[in-house]
Enzyme design. Structure first.
Site, PDB file in Angstrom:
ATOM      1  N   MET A 161       0.862  -1.172   0.000  1.00  0.00           N
ATOM      2  CA  MET A 161       0.000   0.000   0.000  1.00  0.00           C
ATOM      3  C   MET A 161       0.907   1.234   0.000  1.00  0.00           C
ATOM      4  O   MET A 161       1.749   1.384   0.879  1.00  0.00           O
ATOM      5  CB  MET A 161      -0.901  -0.020   1.238  1.00  0.00           C
ATOM      6  CG  MET A 161      -1.766   1.181   1.427  1.00  0.00           C
ATOM      7  SD  MET A 161      -3.053   0.924   2.688  1.00  0.00           S
ATOM      8  CE  MET A 161      -2.111   0.344   4.088  1.00  0.00           C
ATOM      9  N   ARG A 301      -6.358  -1.911   9.493  1.00  0.00           N
ATOM     10  CA  ARG A 301      -6.494  -1.387  10.847  1.00  0.00           C
ATOM     11  C   ARG A 301      -6.909  -2.474  11.829  1.00  0.00           C
ATOM     12  O   ARG A 301      -6.449  -2.496  12.974  1.00  0.00           O
ATOM     13  CB  ARG A 301      -7.482  -0.218  10.847  1.00  0.00           C
ATOM     14  CG  ARG A 301      -6.878   1.036  10.260  1.00  0.00           C
ATOM     15  CD  ARG A 301      -7.879   2.143  10.033  1.00  0.00           C
ATOM     16  NE  ARG A 301      -7.181   3.362   9.626  1.00  0.00           N
ATOM     17  CZ  ARG A 301      -7.761   4.487   9.246  1.00  0.00           C
ATOM     18  NH1 ARG A 301      -9.094   4.556   9.213  1.00  0.00           N
ATOM     19  NH2 ARG A 301      -7.053   5.541   8.898  1.00  0.00           N
ATOM     20  N   TYR A 437       1.251   3.515  12.579  1.00  0.00           N
ATOM     21  CA  TYR A 437       0.847   3.356  11.182  1.00  0.00           C
ATOM     22  C   TYR A 437      -0.606   2.922  11.013  1.00  0.00           C
ATOM     23  O   TYR A 437      -1.307   2.656  11.971  1.00  0.00           O
ATOM     24  CB  TYR A 437       1.792   2.460  10.394  1.00  0.00           C
ATOM     25  CG  TYR A 437       2.074   1.062  10.866  1.00  0.00           C
ATOM     26  CD1 TYR A 437       3.233   0.424  10.456  1.00  0.00           C
ATOM     27  CD2 TYR A 437       1.211   0.345  11.690  1.00  0.00           C
ATOM     28  CE1 TYR A 437       3.526  -0.868  10.839  1.00  0.00           C
ATOM     29  CE2 TYR A 437       1.492  -0.947  12.075  1.00  0.00           C
ATOM     30  CZ  TYR A 437       2.643  -1.548  11.649  1.00  0.00           C
ATOM     31  OH  TYR A 437       2.913  -2.824  12.031  1.00  0.00           O
ATOM     32  N   GLU A 438      -1.036   2.945   9.725  1.00  0.00           N
ATOM     33  CA  GLU A 438      -2.439   2.746   9.338  1.00  0.00           C
ATOM     34  C   GLU A 438      -3.358   3.776   9.994  1.00  0.00           C
ATOM     35  O   GLU A 438      -4.482   3.472  10.379  1.00  0.00           O
ATOM     36  CB  GLU A 438      -2.913   1.322   9.668  1.00  0.00           C
ATOM     37  CG  GLU A 438      -2.087   0.235   9.052  1.00  0.00           C
ATOM     38  CD  GLU A 438      -1.889   0.387   7.555  1.00  0.00           C
ATOM     39  OE1 GLU A 438      -2.693   1.087   6.907  1.00  0.00           O
ATOM     40  OE2 GLU A 438      -0.907  -0.157   7.014  1.00  0.00           O
ATOM     41  N   GLY A 439      -2.868   4.998  10.116  1.00  0.00           N
ATOM     42  CA  GLY A 439      -3.616   6.054  10.798  1.00  0.00           C
ATOM     43  C   GLY A 439      -3.232   6.034  12.259  1.00  0.00           C
ATOM     44  O   GLY A 439      -3.518   5.065  12.971  1.00  0.00           O
TER      45      GLY A 439
END
Length: 579
Positions: A161, A301, A437-439
């Protein structure tokens, strides 16, 4: 330290929290019969312990190395990944039409939990690939699915990603990577991709035969900000119509980041189109890339939340074994002054019980979330919406708590935890990336209070807390916590300013996560006391009781912070903070 899969606790969580038997009653998941479920959970646990766990330490000490544009992993990684692919573990929950087994994501989640507990950094490789499969399955064309998915599902190819750029960070709308239409030649109808991406996990390696990069970029004339982002599939090797590999695409790994942890996971700076010949193919509609990428991110997430469980379980196992072996001092108050193993000392017991209760609570929340996702797949809209609310809870609280448990693990080891030779420090170092990470977890909490609280005019969140309150009528602390969460949710949605909501979002998110986890631990406790999971009959009631009596009241204490508002955050100016 040897790693042993937490098979019995996983099976309990899959059955009670994930509701696997109810899922198996559907036509889609009918194959998830009890014997199949046990075979998968036991099988992946044994595989992870035997094949991936032995590589964890060497992966940390030697790490991934970039030499002449090629990323090399320590000896054993290629063989372990090949065994993973050959045994079909990557395909557990993928669609049968692309070579998957079509089983519930609850079971796919278990595969990742075991692999990540065995080898946290290595597990990022299949985790990202699974996310790429979901993105293409939901947004790719029929031709793209036919070309890419069978090999991504098998694990023969891996996926990545590509969002973050040096100047953009969490503001994805600020990205500058471009995609220019190709109007003639063999690649007509595709795009030339030009730009640089950073923090690309497993962006370059030699374990899979091809790497399928999902890249966010802007087409000419695209709107500013996130509204003008499109998604492109950009393979490391161009793929011919028959699925065979063509020439190397114009992309390269410029460098690897030197990180605090996860050293076996190559975190790459990727450059696309240095020679103007990087070919990509649009996925979905132009300017709709962020929506497509969020399909991948939502899956990621949940799986990152699982990483909190993974690192906590590994740190717990190591701490318990060390405490059982380390002899120091007599037990306080004992007439026998013989030194005992430190596991007998009250404060060490406190730490170990906290680690165990938090780990099991995270696992319960994880499988409850996955079970709601599976129900959404079956068309249950209420479950799908509930899963959306649960995602920031498992991602944020799960990863923060994973760091806490790994930190306590270092503390149990004392000075031996702070030096590298025991390996306890590795778990702490590895764990620290997951809240980022991932927000980031602050973004997760903001998502909860600005978006998720408003679903169905607040009814989705309210019904979740009402379910917890109804089931915990005989558990005063949990009942009070769920009631407080419900009340704060109403205040945030109807009265609080945006600044006030955001200021209280992180403690509120933790309160909600602990409420749901406590509820699921209570359900497990009741099930075990009613005869389920005989191997846990003497264990689960104790850890659930600890969670309800210690963790839940702590979360209730966050109420004041959740409703304090934002004014106190701005009492000092930026200049005063800087000093």
């Amino acid at each position: 330290m040897p790693y042993t899969a937490a098979t019995q606790d996983q099976l309990l969580a899959i059955r009670i929290c994930g509701g696997i038997e109810e899922l198996a009653a559907s036509d889609r998941f009918a194959a998830a019969e009890p014997d199949m479920v046990e075979a998968i959970v036991e099988g992946i646990g044994a595989f992870a312990a035997g094949e991936w766990a032995p590589l964890n330490r060497i992966g940390d000490t030697e790490g991934a190395q970039l030499q002449n544009g090629v990323v090399h992993l320590p000896d054993g990684f290629a063989e372990a990944y090949e065994a993973y692919v050959e045994q079909g573990w990557n395909a557990i929950s993928a669609a049968p039409e692309f070579g998957g087994q079509g089983l519930p994501s609850v079971l796919g989640c278990n595969v990742l939990e075991n692999l990540g507990t065995a080898n946290f950094a290595f597990n990022l490789l299949p985790m990202l690939s699974i996310g790429a499969v979901e993105a293409l399955e939901h947004h790719g064309s029929a031709a793209q699915k036919a070309l890419y998915l069978p090999r991504l599902v098998s694990g023969e190819w891996s996926g990545t990603m590509n969002l973050t750029e040096p100047q953009a960070g969490s503001d994805v709308g600020a990205l500058r990577t471009t995609a220019i239409p190709i109007e003639d030649g063999e690649h007509a109808g595709k795009y030339r991709i030009t730009g640089q991406k950073i923090y690309i996990t497993w962006g370059e390696h030699e374990l899979a035969k091809n790497i399928i990069h999902l890249v966010l970029a802007r087409t000419p004339g695209a709107p500013e900000g996130s509204r003008g982002i499109s998604l492109f599939v950009v393979p490391k090797y161009l793929v011919n119509a028959d699925g065979s590999l063509g020439q190397r695409n114009d992309l390269r790994c410029v460098s690897l980041e030197h990180k605090l942890g996860i050293n076996a996971s190559p975190t790459c700076v990727m450059s696309y189109g240095d020679n103007g010949e990087c070919v990509g193919e649009l996925v979905g509609a132009e300017n709709r890339g962020l929506a497509a990428m969020f399909t991948m991110m939502n899956s990621a997430r949940i799986n990152v939340g699982s990483q909190g469980v993974q690192i906590a379980e590994r740190a717990l196992q190591q701490a318990v074994h060390y405490a059982a072996d380390r002899v120091q001092s007599a037990r306080a108050g004992s007439p026998d002054r013989t030194a005992v193993a430190i596991i007998e000392h009250p404060d060490v017991r406190r730490m170990l019980m906290r680690m165990k209760a938090l780990t099991e609570g995270m696992r319960a929340l994880l499988y409850y979330t996955a079970g709601q996702v599976d129900r959404g797949t079956l068309g249950h809209e209420a479950a799908a919406l509930r899963a959306e609310v649960l995602v920031p809870l498992i991602k944020a609280w799960g990863t923060d708590t994973g760091v806490e448990v790994a930190s306590i693990g270092v503390q149990v080891h004392g000075g031996m935890g702070f030096v590298e030779e025991t390996g306890a420090a590795q778990h702490y170092r590895d764990a620290r990336i997951a809240p980022i990470y991932e927000g980031t977890n602050g973004i997760q909490a903001a998502d909860l209070v600005t978006r998720k609280l408003g679903f169905e005019n607040g009814d989705v969140f309210a019904s979740l807390m009402a379910d917890i309150a109804r089931d915990s009528a005989d558990e005063p602390a949990l009942f009070a916590l769920a009631s407080d969460c419900a009340a704060i949710g109403v205040w945030m949605r109807e009265e609080a300013s945006l600044d006030d909501r955001l200021a209280g979002s992180v403690p509120f998110c933790e309160m909600c996560a602990v409420a749901v986890a406590g509820w699921q631990m209570l359900r497990q406790k009741r099930a075990v006391e009613a005869g389920a999971a005989a191997p846990l009959a003497a264990i689960k009631p104790a850890t659930a009781r600890f969670f309800l009596d210690h963790i839940v009241p702590e979360a209730a204490g966050l109420k004041a912070s959740a409703v304090a508002g934002a004014s106190g955050l701005y009492e000092l100016s930026a200049a005063q903070l800087v000093g």
